[in-house]
Design an enzyme around this catalytic site. Sequence first.
Site, PDB file in Angstrom:
ATOM      1  N   GLU B  52      -3.879   4.783  -5.825  1.00 53.94           N
ATOM      2  CA  GLU B  52      -3.012   3.898  -5.050  1.00 53.94           C
ATOM      3  C   GLU B  52      -2.582   2.786  -5.976  1.00 53.94           C
ATOM      4  O   GLU B  52      -3.417   2.106  -6.571  1.00 53.94           O
ATOM      5  CB  GLU B  52      -3.798   3.253  -3.906  1.00 53.94           C
ATOM      6  CG  GLU B  52      -3.746   3.986  -2.601  1.00 53.94           C
ATOM      7  CD  GLU B  52      -4.518   3.240  -1.523  1.00 53.94           C
ATOM      8  OE1 GLU B  52      -4.536   1.984  -1.556  1.00 53.94           O
ATOM      9  OE2 GLU B  52      -5.124   3.899  -0.682  1.00 53.94           O
ATOM     10  N   ASP B  63      -3.968  -8.550   3.267  1.00 58.50           N
ATOM     11  CA  ASP B  63      -4.910  -8.549   2.152  1.00 58.50           C
ATOM     12  C   ASP B  63      -5.746  -9.820   2.091  1.00 58.50           C
ATOM     13  O   ASP B  63      -5.276 -10.902   2.407  1.00 58.50           O
ATOM     14  CB  ASP B  63      -4.155  -8.362   0.834  1.00 58.50           C
ATOM     15  CG  ASP B  63      -3.706  -6.923   0.648  1.00 58.50           C
ATOM     16  OD1 ASP B  63      -4.588  -6.049   0.622  1.00 58.50           O
ATOM     17  OD2 ASP B  63      -2.491  -6.678   0.558  1.00 58.50           O
TER      18      ASP B  63
END
Lengths: 401, 271
Positions: B52, B63
Amino acid sequence: MTQNTMQPDHNGFFGSFGGRFVAETLMPLILELQAEYDAAKQDAEFQHQLAYFQRDYVGRPSPLYFAERLAEHFGGAKIYLKREELNHTGAHKINNCIGQILLAKRMGKTRIIAETGAGMHGVATATVAARFGMSCVIYMGSTDIERQQPNVFRMKLLGAEVIPVTAGTGTLKDAMNEALRDWVTNVDNTFYIIGTVAGPHPYPAMVRDFQAVIGRETRDQIMEKEGRLPDSLVACIGGGSNAMGLFHPFLGDESVKMIGVEAGGKGVATGKHAASLNGGVPGVLHGNRTYLLQDEDGQIIDAHSISAGLDYPGIGPEHAWLHEQGRVDYVSITDDEALEAFELCCRQEGIIPALESAHALAQVAKLAPNLPHDHLMVVNLSGRGDKDMLSVAHYLGDKFK
Amino acid sequence: MNTVSRLDQRFAALKSENRPALVTYITAGDTSFESSLEILKGLPAAGADVIELGMPFTDPMADGPAIQKAALRALEAGQTQAKTLEMVRAFRQHDQDTPLVLMGYYNPIHRYGVERFLSDAASAGIDGLIVVDLPPEHDEELCLPAARHGINFIRLATPTTDAKRLPKVIENASGFIYYVSVAGVTGGQAPTPQRVEQAVGQLREHTQLPIAVGFGIRSAEQAATIGRFSDAIVVGTALVECIERAATPRDAIEAVHDLTRELAAGVRRAR
């Protein structure tokens, strides 16, 4: 304008703006919120409660005041001020907070979170959280904490925890990121009171509905005083909730011209501004598609404004739609122009406006002198300026030594 | 698309080996284009089965602090969407087999232009996309166009996704399903294995797609535990923290590859 364009579609779009661009974790919460809000709208008891708190707690209706000295000074339009600064907590923000906290209570939530820029939404949120006995966490950028100290103290006094956000530039957008991160982590007990007509659907429409009391009252009041609708409406725009609240009940009246005033900072041409419609392009941030300040690579650019409440790189999606439709004129006012209007309002009317609202007054200063005496202009005086004393002293200090 | 995707091939191969995949995340351009590319190139040899690659964004609202800082480091170093695709092309010169998935937020793709992005991404050798702020309600934005370019759209399922909603989440998903093991942001608390196992079991009732588990997995031990019942485990924050802690780019490259080797050993003893 048809009814269709005044309500978002099933995915929360006003034209191509709006939507629900959030992480999957939040989707079920947002859908639940929407279902609850739809039910509350139809619930007479909820509406009764809302009206009760608006009247006896917030102090509504707010007056529509003929600003005779300002009108005389400009020598043109007949200027009315919608006195939202007289509401409890000193701004229009509480109109929305009261609505959302009643919804939070209805949903059995016990913890309230919010983002704040100038601190007015934070104060209004801390206020209603105290009134309803809920715990409250306010996210505020560290830069804003510095320039809005009195409001930080007010929030703490009201029992809220104020969490400084140092990420990014420490302003409103970073505070909103952090509030979203809190919400995604505390999904069970937490209600996020968004302070403006932005964010994922249903927030833009819901906040607008709670703020539309401003426009509905204005309509009744001007009919009573003048026997006709106003010719123009003027309001400042950060996310755009006070403007949307004033404008929305008049959108169907073609004769009513509307002017939204963005924060031009040091001037739109300098790049140091917060004028998303005049200086941005469409993109996706904080759950909605709207005009954003961003670079060629789609990275968000920090906004700049003397007014912390307007210092946001986006704008509510319905404003983006009204802009593209040409229904509302969106203009910008610089920091300096806002300061000049701020002083003028203090001296002419004995009203200290918020720096945010001073942007609207600065636009009035440009328009009013060239309009006939029978032109009825309503300006949303969205907040009071007590919170801005330190900033204004910084800019105008020398003058008052 | 008639061709079997790299993701499908990789997961099929691992199934026959009876072990879960190790999916590693790094942010493209952290802390520079060159060092990030070095890390990327060495990941397959260190044991990453699927990669990824994060597309940095100024406002990564799903995040935690580690990946937020990684994005800012990358942007500071001048990373752009175009450079991220360039990095993928450079990677593909040496590696035609390892599936590579771009992960990030919608706005940089929106600005690049969806069609232009998808055609550039497909030709660069991208196999899939994970775009955090595009729920299935907005599939027409990117998910369905991506399918037309032969790019898988990997969907996130979360602890708040209930059985009623699950079919909608899975409907247009391809490649694999990414189960977000805790409600929260990346790099937060560790998931409870029993609860995750139950959730993965529920997902399997609705889909044949491989199921990866991520968020809060940092160690080989956790990789082995979660990998027992999932088809892949995803590690991001722990790897990104290796880069943050490193004194030099060389240290960062070594630290990421070392941890990848440990995690690879973890997934190999999961079953």
